[in-house]
Scaffold this active site. Structure first.
Site, short mmCIF file in Angstrom:
data_model
loop_
_atom_site.label_atom_id
_atom_site.label_comp_id
_atom_site.label_asym_id
_atom_site.label_seq_id
_atom_site.Cartn_x
_atom_site.Cartn_y
_atom_site.Cartn_z
N ASP A 88 28.11 1.28 10.73
CA ASP A 88 27.01 1.89 10.00
C ASP A 88 26.28 2.93 10.85
OD1 ASP A 88 27.77 0.06 8.17
OD2 ASP A 88 25.95 -1.15 8.26
N GLU A 123 19.98 -3.49 16.74
CA GLU A 123 20.08 -4.37 15.57
C GLU A 123 20.63 -5.75 15.95
OE1 GLU A 123 21.10 -2.36 12.01
OE2 GLU A 123 21.32 -4.21 10.84
N ALA A 159 21.15 -2.40 -0.41
CA ALA A 159 22.17 -2.11 -1.43
C ALA A 159 23.55 -1.94 -0.79
CB ALA A 159 21.79 -0.85 -2.21
N GLY A 160 23.66 -2.28 0.48
CA GLY A 160 24.94 -2.11 1.16
C GLY A 160 25.21 -0.67 1.54
N HIS A 200 35.00 -5.04 6.75
CA HIS A 200 35.04 -6.20 7.64
C HIS A 200 36.13 -6.04 8.71
CE1 HIS A 200 32.03 -8.82 5.69
NE2 HIS A 200 32.29 -8.01 4.69
P1 ADP Z 1 21.07 -2.22 4.26
O1 ADP Z 1 21.19 -1.67 5.63
O2 ADP Z 1 22.38 -2.56 3.63
O3 ADP Z 1 20.23 -1.38 3.35
P2 ADP Z 1 19.71 -4.30 5.69
O4 ADP Z 1 19.29 -5.68 5.29
O5 ADP Z 1 20.61 -4.16 6.84
O6 ADP Z 1 20.31 -3.63 4.37
O7 ADP Z 1 18.42 -3.42 6.00
C1 ADP Z 1 17.34 -3.40 5.08
C2 ADP Z 1 16.04 -3.49 5.85
O8 ADP Z 1 15.81 -2.24 6.55
C3 ADP Z 1 14.83 -3.65 4.97
O9 ADP Z 1 14.59 -5.02 4.67
C4 ADP Z 1 13.72 -3.08 5.85
O10 ADP Z 1 13.30 -4.03 6.81
C5 ADP Z 1 14.43 -1.97 6.58
N1 ADP Z 1 14.21 -0.69 5.88
C6 ADP Z 1 15.09 0.05 5.19
N2 ADP Z 1 14.53 1.18 4.70
C7 ADP Z 1 13.24 1.15 5.09
C8 ADP Z 1 12.11 2.02 4.91
N3 ADP Z 1 12.23 3.14 4.21
N4 ADP Z 1 10.94 1.66 5.49
C9 ADP Z 1 10.83 0.54 6.19
N5 ADP Z 1 11.84 -0.32 6.38
C10 ADP Z 1 13.02 -0.04 5.85
MG MG Z 2 22.02 -2.69 7.30
#
Ligand code: ADP
Ligand code: MG
Length: 387
Positions: free
Chosen positions: A175, A163, A126-127, A37
């Site tokens: 990220d 994003e 999963a962060g 953060h």
């Molecule tokens: P993090 O980046 O921590 O994993 P986020 O909420 O920022 O969590 O991003 C997760 C989102 O990214 C998912 O809900 C989906 O929309 C997208 N995403 C991640 N991996 C995939 C994948 N392999 N195929 C399609 N969408 C994906």
């Molecule tokens: Mg993310």
């Protein structure tokens, strides 16, 4: 990422689109070693890339059509037109790759369409930054195919814009920069104000240590609202103190600054976390550079206490990982990522890994929590072309 994976993704592309891709690219997820953060406070972060990657097979198109498919979502190919992309119009996964195309075109790059098929081993939500991996792999592929000449940090900026504006998620720059710029065997010391960066050698195995990632498999539903509140609170703190960002508060001035904030206890806590966290990043860099790797353990643990008590974004599952790991001999442990679920990291002697893993699993079982997923994280390469 293995050659097999790249070949399988290319083969599936051929099945979907009728011809092989022009190339295959990979971009990793990340864990943040320290600096949580701080990125939206213009501060310091220190992520490293995971071996888990988003892999994309991509070909150019000249007719303005964008076709998207994810092996992990399945279903039909989604077909869009690059001229029709409108921010915050798409609530599905396709917003991430579309957002990248939109951001590239907004920046004046002549991207005239693409066919994209992707598959990812980065666990979503999963962060560990599955979203940034997705964005960066698409951005790098289009950068190469359309010969855009953008550097990793520039692609990261474009992905962040995708994003923030297109998907509509107010994320910082860490990220995307981690996914684009990390190097194998190193952690990335990044100044999020000017994006200056330094690769810090981080080879735990050579020193008999391991870093475990413990994915709690939970995501508490209020996390996004709380993230927004923390950001707003940090901005309020900076405004009250008359600085551009909390990064501008020197650690040595912290006591005086907290006095100036008077009895606004909420803002005082947020400011204290951000200022001490920036200091912890600098401490970890200094310790790693002087070869005193084991000494980073207590700094990581202090970071967790600050996130739990001052920033207040931990949760029972994350605290249980940290407390159990430390009680079982870990050198240090902390939650990582946005908070309210997601993953924690544990620094441990190689010889203690099994004991710690078993203890965490047993603690989760007796608390009635979902079994966590534990894996070892070895600093891997950033985004690259793989075929
Ligand atoms: P993090 O980046 O921590 O994993 P986020 O909420 O920022 O969590 O991003 C997760 C989102 O990214 C998912 O809900 C989906 O929309 C997208 N995403 C991640 N991996 C995939 C994948 N392999 N195929 C399609 N969408 C994906
Ligand atoms: Mg993310």
């Amino acid at each position: 990422m293995s050659v097999d994976t790249a070949a399988a993704v290319a083969e599936r592309f051929r099945e979907l689109y009728g011809a092989g891709p022009e190339g295959v690219w990979a971009a990793p997820g990340r864990v943040n070693l320290i600096g949580e953060h701080t990125d939206y406070n213009d501060g310091f972060v220190m992520p490293f890339a995971l071996p888990h990657t988003a892999v994309a097979a991509v070909s150019r198109r000249t007719d303005g059509v964008l076709r998207l498919h994810s092996a992990d979502v399945g279903g039909d190919v989604v077909e869009l037109r690059v001229d029709d992309l409108v921010p915050e119009s798409d609530r599905n996964w396709t917003a991430y790759p579309s957002g990248v195309v939109w951001a590239l075109r907004q920046a004046g790059h002549a991207v005239t369409g693409a066919d994209i098929h992707l598959a990812s081993t980065v666990p979503a939500g999963a962060g560990l930054s599955s979203s940034a991996a997705l964005e960066v792999v698409v951005a790098l592929a289009l950068n190469d195919l359309y010969d855009l000449g953008q550097k990793g940090w520039q692609l990261a900026r474009l992905c962040q814009r995708a994003e923030n504006v297109y998907v509509g998620a107010p994320v910082g720059i860490m990220d995307q920069t981690a996914s684009a710029c990390c190097a194998a065997g190193h952690a990335l010391f990044l100044d999020t104000r000017d994006l200056s960066q330094k690769q810090i050698p981080f080879d735990l195995a050579a020193e008999g240590m391991r870093l475990l990632v413990v994915d709690t498999q939970v995501k508490h539903s209020h996390s996004e609202g709380e993230y927004g509140k923390r950001r707003a609170g940090c901005e309020k703190g900076a405004a009250l103190l008359g600085v551009d960002a909390l990064r501008d508060v020197a650690y040595d001035d912290l006591d005086a600054v907290l006095d100036r904030l008077g009895d606004d206890e909420e803002v005082r806590r947020l400011v204290r976390h951000v200022v001490t966290e920036d200091q912890r990043v600098e401490q970890v860099v200094a310790l790693l550079e002087s070869g005193d790797t084991r000494a980073i353990g207590p700094v990581l643990t202090a970071g967790h206490a600050s996130l739990r008590d001052d920033f207040r974004i931990s949760c029972p599952e994350l605290d249980l990982v940290v407390d159990t790991a430390l009680a079982s001999g870990a050198l240090g442990a902390r939650m990582t990522g946005g908070g309210f679920g997601g993953s924690a990291i544990v620094l441990a002697e190689a010889a203690d890994v099994e004991t710690i893993t078993k203890a965490v699993e047993a603690a989760f079982a007796s608390a009635g929590f979902t079994a966590p997923r534990v894996f070892e994280a070895v600093p891997a390469a950033g985004a690259r072309r793989v075929s």
